[in-house]
Every structure is written in C-alpha cells, then in structure tokens.
Design a protein around this motif. Structure first.
Motif, PDB file in Angstrom:
ATOM      1  N   ILE A 398       0.860  -1.181   0.000  1.00  0.00           N
ATOM      2  CA  ILE A 398       0.000   0.000   0.000  1.00  0.00           C
ATOM      3  C   ILE A 398       0.897   1.233   0.000  1.00  0.00           C
ATOM      4  CG2 ILE A 398      -2.053  -1.051   1.042  1.00  0.00           C
ATOM      5  CD1 ILE A 398      -1.127  -0.002   3.740  1.00  0.00           C
ATOM      6  N   VAL A 399       0.437   2.244  -0.736  1.00  0.00           N
ATOM      7  CA  VAL A 399       1.240   3.464  -0.865  1.00  0.00           C
ATOM      8  C   VAL A 399       0.420   4.674  -0.440  1.00  0.00           C
ATOM      9  CG1 VAL A 399       2.625   2.482  -2.724  1.00  0.00           C
ATOM     10  CG2 VAL A 399       0.608   3.846  -3.297  1.00  0.00           C
ATOM     11  N   ASP A 400       1.112   5.679   0.033  1.00  0.00           N
ATOM     12  CA  ASP A 400       0.471   6.911   0.492  1.00  0.00           C
ATOM     13  C   ASP A 400      -0.297   7.567  -0.651  1.00  0.00           C
ATOM     14  OD1 ASP A 400       0.608  10.053   0.956  1.00  0.00           O
ATOM     15  OD2 ASP A 400       0.774   9.074   2.921  1.00  0.00           O
ATOM     16  N   LEU A 401      -1.524   7.995  -0.355  1.00  0.00           N
ATOM     17  CA  LEU A 401      -2.383   8.561  -1.397  1.00  0.00           C
ATOM     18  C   LEU A 401      -1.849   9.882  -1.932  1.00  0.00           C
ATOM     19  CD1 LEU A 401      -5.893   7.855   0.201  1.00  0.00           C
ATOM     20  CD2 LEU A 401      -4.847   6.663  -1.720  1.00  0.00           C
ATOM     21  N   GLU A 402      -1.075  10.586  -1.139  1.00  0.00           N
ATOM     22  CA  GLU A 402      -0.555  11.887  -1.572  1.00  0.00           C
ATOM     23  C   GLU A 402       0.845  11.772  -2.166  1.00  0.00           C
ATOM     24  OE1 GLU A 402      -2.476  14.491  -1.519  1.00  0.00           O
ATOM     25  OE2 GLU A 402      -4.102  13.506  -0.422  1.00  0.00           O
ATOM     26  N   THR A 403       1.736  11.058  -1.477  1.00  0.00           N
ATOM     27  CA  THR A 403       3.145  11.040  -1.894  1.00  0.00           C
ATOM     28  C   THR A 403       3.512   9.829  -2.740  1.00  0.00           C
ATOM     29  OG1 THR A 403       3.886   9.822   0.070  1.00  0.00           O
ATOM     30  CG2 THR A 403       3.710  12.232   0.258  1.00  0.00           C
ATOM     31  N   GLY A 404       2.734   8.749  -2.640  1.00  0.00           N
ATOM     32  CA  GLY A 404       3.065   7.524  -3.356  1.00  0.00           C
ATOM     33  C   GLY A 404       4.120   6.685  -2.664  1.00  0.00           C
ATOM     34  N   ALA A 405       4.548   7.118  -1.469  1.00  0.00           N
ATOM     35  CA  ALA A 405       5.569   6.374  -0.724  1.00  0.00           C
ATOM     36  C   ALA A 405       4.986   5.091  -0.142  1.00  0.00           C
ATOM     37  CB  ALA A 405       6.128   7.246   0.404  1.00  0.00           C
ATOM     38  N   ASP A 406       5.806   4.036  -0.076  1.00  0.00           N
ATOM     39  CA  ASP A 406       5.357   2.773   0.526  1.00  0.00           C
ATOM     40  C   ASP A 406       5.024   2.993   1.994  1.00  0.00           C
ATOM     41  OD1 ASP A 406       6.061   1.832  -1.926  1.00  0.00           O
ATOM     42  OD2 ASP A 406       7.575   0.404  -1.230  1.00  0.00           O
ATOM     43  N   LEU A 407       3.926   2.372   2.449  1.00  0.00           N
ATOM     44  CA  LEU A 407       3.517   2.477   3.841  1.00  0.00           C
ATOM     45  C   LEU A 407       3.786   1.162   4.560  1.00  0.00           C
ATOM     46  CD1 LEU A 407       0.093   4.343   3.416  1.00  0.00           C
ATOM     47  CD2 LEU A 407       2.258   5.314   4.204  1.00  0.00           C
ATOM     48  N   PRO A 408       4.158   1.220   5.830  1.00  0.00           N
ATOM     49  CA  PRO A 408       4.410  -0.025   6.579  1.00  0.00           C
ATOM     50  C   PRO A 408       3.110  -0.768   6.874  1.00  0.00           C
ATOM     51  CG  PRO A 408       4.516   1.872   8.042  1.00  0.00           C
ATOM     52  CD  PRO A 408       4.378   2.422   6.650  1.00  0.00           C
ATOM     53  N   PHE A 409       3.212  -2.081   7.013  1.00  0.00           N
ATOM     54  CA  PHE A 409       2.027  -2.884   7.321  1.00  0.00           C
ATOM     55  C   PHE A 409       1.675  -2.845   8.816  1.00  0.00           C
ATOM     56  CE2 PHE A 409       3.141  -5.895   3.569  1.00  0.00           C
ATOM     57  CZ  PHE A 409       2.530  -5.025   2.684  1.00  0.00           C
ATOM     58  N   GLU A 410       2.657  -2.580   9.675  1.00  0.00           N
ATOM     59  CA  GLU A 410       2.471  -2.785  11.112  1.00  0.00           C
ATOM     60  C   GLU A 410       1.301  -1.992  11.712  1.00  0.00           C
ATOM     61  OE1 GLU A 410       5.698  -1.788   9.971  1.00  0.00           O
ATOM     62  OE2 GLU A 410       6.112  -3.901   9.652  1.00  0.00           O
ATOM     63  N   ASN A 411       1.160  -0.719  11.343  1.00  0.00           N
ATOM     64  CA  ASN A 411       0.168   0.126  12.005  1.00  0.00           C
ATOM     65  C   ASN A 411      -1.164   0.199  11.247  1.00  0.00           C
ATOM     66  OD1 ASN A 411       0.959   1.598   9.824  1.00  0.00           O
ATOM     67  ND2 ASN A 411       1.708   3.389  10.959  1.00  0.00           N
ATOM     68  N   GLU A 412      -1.357  -0.714  10.316  1.00  0.00           N
ATOM     69  CA  GLU A 412      -2.609  -0.766   9.544  1.00  0.00           C
ATOM     70  C   GLU A 412      -2.915   0.572   8.864  1.00  0.00           C
ATOM     71  OE1 GLU A 412      -5.990  -2.691  11.181  1.00  0.00           O
ATOM     72  OE2 GLU A 412      -4.825  -4.167  12.283  1.00  0.00           O
ATOM     73  N   SER A 413      -1.871   1.195   8.334  1.00  0.00           N
ATOM     74  CA  SER A 413      -2.058   2.448   7.595  1.00  0.00           C
ATOM     75  C   SER A 413      -2.938   2.194   6.375  1.00  0.00           C
ATOM     76  CB  SER A 413      -0.700   2.978   7.124  1.00  0.00           C
ATOM     77  OG  SER A 413       0.185   3.132   8.198  1.00  0.00           O
ATOM     78  N   GLN A 414      -3.652   3.212   5.966  1.00  0.00           N
ATOM     79  CA  GLN A 414      -4.510   3.111   4.781  1.00  0.00           C
ATOM     80  C   GLN A 414      -3.837   3.796   3.600  1.00  0.00           C
ATOM     81  OE1 GLN A 414      -8.481   4.530   5.516  1.00  0.00           O
ATOM     82  NE2 GLN A 414      -8.804   3.145   7.247  1.00  0.00           N
ATOM     83  N   GLY A 415      -3.841   3.105   2.461  1.00  0.00           N
ATOM     84  CA  GLY A 415      -3.240   3.671   1.262  1.00  0.00           C
ATOM     85  C   GLY A 415      -3.735   2.929   0.039  1.00  0.00           C
ATOM     86  N   GLU A 416      -3.223   3.327  -1.131  1.00  0.00           N
ATOM     87  CA  GLU A 416      -3.660   2.664  -2.364  1.00  0.00           C
ATOM     88  C   GLU A 416      -2.989   1.307  -2.495  1.00  0.00           C
ATOM     89  OE1 GLU A 416      -4.017   3.345  -7.210  1.00  0.00           O
ATOM     90  OE2 GLU A 416      -2.731   4.671  -6.022  1.00  0.00           O
ATOM     91  N   LEU A 417      -3.785   0.294  -2.850  1.00  0.00           N
ATOM     92  CA  LEU A 417      -3.255  -1.047  -3.069  1.00  0.00           C
ATOM     93  C   LEU A 417      -2.534  -1.110  -4.414  1.00  0.00           C
ATOM     94  CD1 LEU A 417      -3.054  -4.130  -2.470  1.00  0.00           C
ATOM     95  CD2 LEU A 417      -5.298  -4.356  -3.575  1.00  0.00           C
ATOM     96  N   CYS A 418      -1.306  -1.632  -4.392  1.00  0.00           N
ATOM     97  CA  CYS A 418      -0.550  -1.880  -5.617  1.00  0.00           C
ATOM     98  C   CYS A 418      -0.186  -3.366  -5.657  1.00  0.00           C
ATOM     99  CB  CYS A 418       0.725  -1.036  -5.643  1.00  0.00           C
ATOM    100  SG  CYS A 418       0.422   0.745  -5.682  1.00  0.00           S
TER     101      CYS A 418
END
Length: 574
Positions: A398-418
């Motif tokens: 999952i990547v940040d909706l604004e920056t496109g940076a990869d997000l960590p899985f640990e904290n259940e961050s929400q982002g775009e699925l790739c």
C-alpha cells in the motif's frame, strides 16, 4: 519484500511455483489428453417431467476438442490470422468454450462483448478493438446490423442455442425458441456464416500456427462503472499463470472429479478465468448455466447436478440465503465458493455455509490482473470484511495517497493497493498514457482501491479512491456506511453514494436500499440505527428504497448510474 501473509496460507499452498511455457491452447489440450472420456460441458437449459429429463447436452473432453479443432480450421479458412481480433457476443454456452479455444489455437485475440450492450455500445467496443470477425447468438444479430457499417466487421458467425445439442433436446429447444418474441431468423448472405454449418464443413485439422505465451490472448474491456471501457491486453502467460495461482490456492480440489457451477458470465474475465479456464485445467465438468436469473434456476441446477465448486458474486449468494423456499433445496454438494466483484458481508458467508456445508470466501481481483490477486484461504482462516491474502507469487503493498511512498504494514495504515505478479496485464490497448498511469516503471499495478493490512497479511478494501465522498468537509468511505446498513435486520442490499450539493459545495450522503421481502424500513429507522454505529457526518441524509440496484452482469453495483439519476432529478427540479 515483507510478506506477512505467507504464514497465513493454509497447508499445501505454495509461496511460489513454476509456470510452464505454455499457451491456453496447450493447457486445454493437456486436459483433453488426460481426461478424454470425462464430461467437459454439461449445458443445462431446463428440466422437464419433474426433473427426470434434462433439456440440454453433454460433451466429453474428446468431443469438445474435436469441435474446437473444427472451429479453429473454419476461422482460419474464413481468413482469421494470428493477432486478428475475434469478437464474441455469446451467453454461457458450449459455443463460447468452443470459439474461445479455437481462437487460442490459431493465435487470434478474443474480444469479449457483453450481450446486454446496446447497438451504440457494441459499435464503440468493436471499433475500438478493430475486430473484423464477430461470433454471436442469433438474437443479437439485429444490434450488429444496425451499426455494422460503422465497425470493421467483415464476417459474422451466427450461433443458435440448439447447435451443439442432440435429439430430442435440439428439436425441443428449436421449437420453443422460435415461439419467443426475441427469435431472429438470420438470412444467409455474403459475410454471414452459421456456427453449426462451419463445424460440419471443416475437419479437425487446424493449421499449425506458432503461438507463444507472451502473445496477446484477450482484449478484456473494463466494466465501465466509472467511465468509458478500455481494453486490458491479457497474454496467454497472464491467464495461464492466474489459472495456476487459483489452482494452487485450492490444493484440495480433485483433478478430474469436480463439478464447476458456471453461472457467472464467461464474457466477464472473472467467469472466464475462475469458472471456465480453471475448470478445464482441473478436468472438471463445467455445468453451464446460460441465464442465472431467477436465482431459483441456479438453485435447481445446483441441486440436480450436484455442483461442488461455485464461483459467484454476492448478489447470487444473498439471493439464495434469502429465498423463501431455500429450506426445500439440497445444496450440500457444494464444497467451496469464491465470491468476487463486490464486497461480501460476513453474515452472508456464515449463513451460506450453514445452508450448504460449503466454504464461501471473499476474494479480490481486477480485469487488469486476469483477474485474481487475493483470496481468503478457502479452508483456512477466513476474516470478516477481508479480501484475504495475496495468491502465490503475488506481491502487494500500500502506498500513500498523496506522496506515493510505501507504507508499513504494522500500524494498519490506509493507502492505495498496488499489486505485482505474473497475472498483471501488459497494458491497455491503444492507450499508452493510461497504461503509464496504471503500471509504474517497476511493474506495480496501481488498483485505485484504498486498503489496509493487518499483522497476519490479510488485506481489507476500505474503498475506491474514485468513490470517496466529501461531506461537511470530512472524507466518507461508502463501504464504512454500507457495512453498517448490512447489519440492519430489514436490509438485504445497500449501496451508498455521494450526491453533489451545489449549495454547500460538497456531497450529500445517500443510501439506496433493497429491503428484505416483506420489510419496509423508514428513513428515520435507518438513520437511528446508523447513529449507533457511525459518526454523525457519515449518516445518510437521504434514504431511498428500491426493488433492485443497477448492476453489471457480474453483480457490481453501478454507482455512476445512481449518481447520474440524481443529477438528472436535480436538473429537472431546476
């Protein structure tokens, strides 16, 4: 890359596997050689004499292979060459299976056409694909004729439902079909050929056309729920890989011993891959249902034919568990069901399991992924609201909706699925810019879905980026509201959309609800229920009861249709 999901695979599911350098035609022929005498297709139209006589027909794998070779020879003799597009406008039927694998045999590219398309939609898709050959059912012929001059179509192969049936089913079907208002007698003329005549005229000796795994096998148009459809180019490699990924995910499937319920349309990539191609890879008996409506039809066939595998969509399972006579059906032959195309409420999964004894799990995919990328372990841990874990050899992040940076899985961050894997398309036909926006330089497919991941590697679709509602300055994800609505005891189906509010400059949250039979929930009742589970800004301001929701043929709700209806109402009101 971190892959927490690997520890969540059920026993026997590999993290990776080897994919043979074969085409779809090779895959088909492997099965026909292994199971020549087993039933390949069981085409069920209806039952007579209290179910003692089936109107339909069966073909063994050996018989099916001969018909595929005859049709491959015919198409080649008519002028179809490697890379040429063959458009197919057919319901689920042996015609579809025969034509599909005949095209694969000579290296042609299949273009799936939705049979419900209007003449205008048909013209747009055929012209965009550049298809010069069309194979269709006779009742669809007038729609092609209306627009054929505006398409590249040079030759049309007309099929009749009774083409592959033996006596007396062929005669019974022909007589009953001719009495229907939809019946069309297609006259013989230049450029028009008949399916059955071609099978009789040409022998099973197709030319040897060199086809490679990287050749394009399919132009599959996206559903068009958010705009004009575009064709995903899927190769033989993509479709073979996804078939083997699905096969690996269900290691308990019995080779040569399953009965696949084919009630979702083959012209949709989900039905084509998960029901037809995977079913043939298994050496299963394909129980082909041309029309799943009403749901009684599916239940009758499932009971009579003792289906064991049943890929479907939530609307089908919801229809079954809420059917007034479901207790009178014996559906306990079903062992495993994969649901896709729309969110599957956990209540539906549990109730369906109680009724059938089988396991119903939610999966996820897209046209651009051939189509499957995720699924809940069929006989492992199934999680409520989750699309499951990535299939073998499928990377997901999952990547940040604004920056496109990869997000960590640990904290259940929400982002775009790739997603990245062997099932990802090569690109969109004639749309290089859209291809670049969808698949990045590293091969990651950007799905447009907002997801989160739990510590065990289970993914959850929070919502679609394009479906996000802005209400009172807050972001509202429709699925959050829909999950609550599905909890209401009077609600059978629900969808939430944002209706533009010009005065406020944002959206009004509106819920469209199909009540359970005999129920009529009020707006106040629904809103009061939502207050117990949702923040104030997420509560639907408007609630509309409907007898049904607008959907695609595979059960995906067409949100844009609902929004367009609301905009039209506002325009009329001034």
């Amino acid at each position: 890359m971190e892959k927490p999901w690997l520890s969540s695979y059920e026993e026997g599911v590999p993290a990776t596997q080897t994919y043979p350098e074969i085409t779809l035609s090779d895959l088909f022929q492997q099965t026909t050689r292994t199971y020549p005498d087993k039933t390949a297709t069981n085409f069920v139209l209806k039952y007579l004499l209290g179910g003692r006589f089936t109107v339909g027909g069966r073909l063994s794998y050996q018989q099916l292979n001969e018909l595929v070779e005859r049709m491959a020879t015919a198409l080649y003799q008519l002028g179809v060459r490697k890379g040429d597009r063959v458009a197919m406008m057919l319901p689920n039927s042996p015609h579809y299976v025969i034509t599909f694998f005949a095209a694969m045999r000579i290296g042609a590219v299949v273009v799936n056409i939705n049979p419900t398309y209007t003449a205008r939609e048909l013209q747009q898709q055929v012209a965009d694909a550049g298809a010069e050959t069309m194979v269709l059912l006779n009742i669809f012929w007038p729609r092609l004729r209306e627009v054929q001059r505006e398409t590249p179509v040079k030759r049309t192969v007309v099929a009749y439902v009774f083409d592959t049936l033996n006596f007396p089913s062929n005669l019974l079907v022909k007589m009953s079909q001719k009495k229907t208002p939809e019946w069309v007698d297609v006259p013989p003329e230049e450029g028009v050929f008949f399916f059955n005549h071609l099978l009789q005229k040409y022998g099973p000796a197709p030319p040897k056309v060199p086809v490679t795994p990287d050749d394009t096998a399919l132009f599959q148009y996206t559903g068009g729920t958010t705009g004009l459809p575009k064709a995903a180019m899927l190769s033989h490699r993509n479709l073979v890989a996804n078939t083997l990924q699905i096969s690996a995910f269900l290691p308990s499937a019995i080779r040569g011993g399953e009965k696949m319920m084919c009630a979702i349309p083959f012209f949709h990539v989900y039905g084509m891959t998960v029901a037809m191609i995977y079913g043939i890879h298994l050496g299963a008996e394909l129980t082909i249902v041309p029309n799943p409506r009403p749901i009684d039809n599916v239940m009758n066939i499932m009971q009579k034919e003792r289906a064991t595998l049943y890929p479907g969509v939530p609307a089908m399972y919801i229809g079954i568990i809420n059917h007034k006579d479901v207790a009178n059906y014996d559906l306990r032959s079903i062992r495993a069901c994969l649901s896709g195309s729309a969110p599957l409420p956990i209540e539906v999964q549990e109730k369906f399991g109680e009724l059938t004894g089988g396991r119903l799990v939610e999966g996820f995919g897209m046209t651009e992924m051939s189509p499957c990328s995720h699924a809940n372990p069929v006989f492992g841990k199934r999680k409520a609201g989750s699309i499951g874990v990535p299939l073998s050899d499928t990377e997901a992040k999952i990547v940040d909706l604004e920056t496109g940076a990869d997000l960590p899985f640990e904290n259940e961050s929400q982002g775009e699925l790739c997603v990245r894997g062997p099932q990802v398309m090569s690109g969109y036909w004639n749309r290089p810019e859209e291809t670049k926006l969808t698949i990045d330089a590293d091969g990651w497919l950007h799905t447009g879905d907002i997801c989160k991941v739990d510590p065990e590697g289970y993914f959850y679709v929070v919502d679609r980026k394009k479906d996000m509602i802005i209400a009172s300055g807050y972001k509202v994800l429709p699925r959050d509201v829909e999950e609550v609505l599905f909890m209401h005891p009077k609600v059978m189906e629900a969808v939430v959309v944002g209706i533009p509010n010009p005065k406020r400059g944002d959206d009004t949250v509106k819920a469209f609800i199909v009540p359970k039979p005999g129920e009529t929930p009020t707006t106040a009742e629904i809103q009061e229920f939502c207050k117990q589970h949702l923040a104030q800004y997420k509560i639907p301001r408007e609630v509309e009861l409907r007898s049904e929701l607008p959907k695609t043929m595979v059960g995906k709700v067409l949100r844009r249709v609902l929004i367009e209806e609301e905009k039209a109402k506002m325009a009329m009101a001034g």
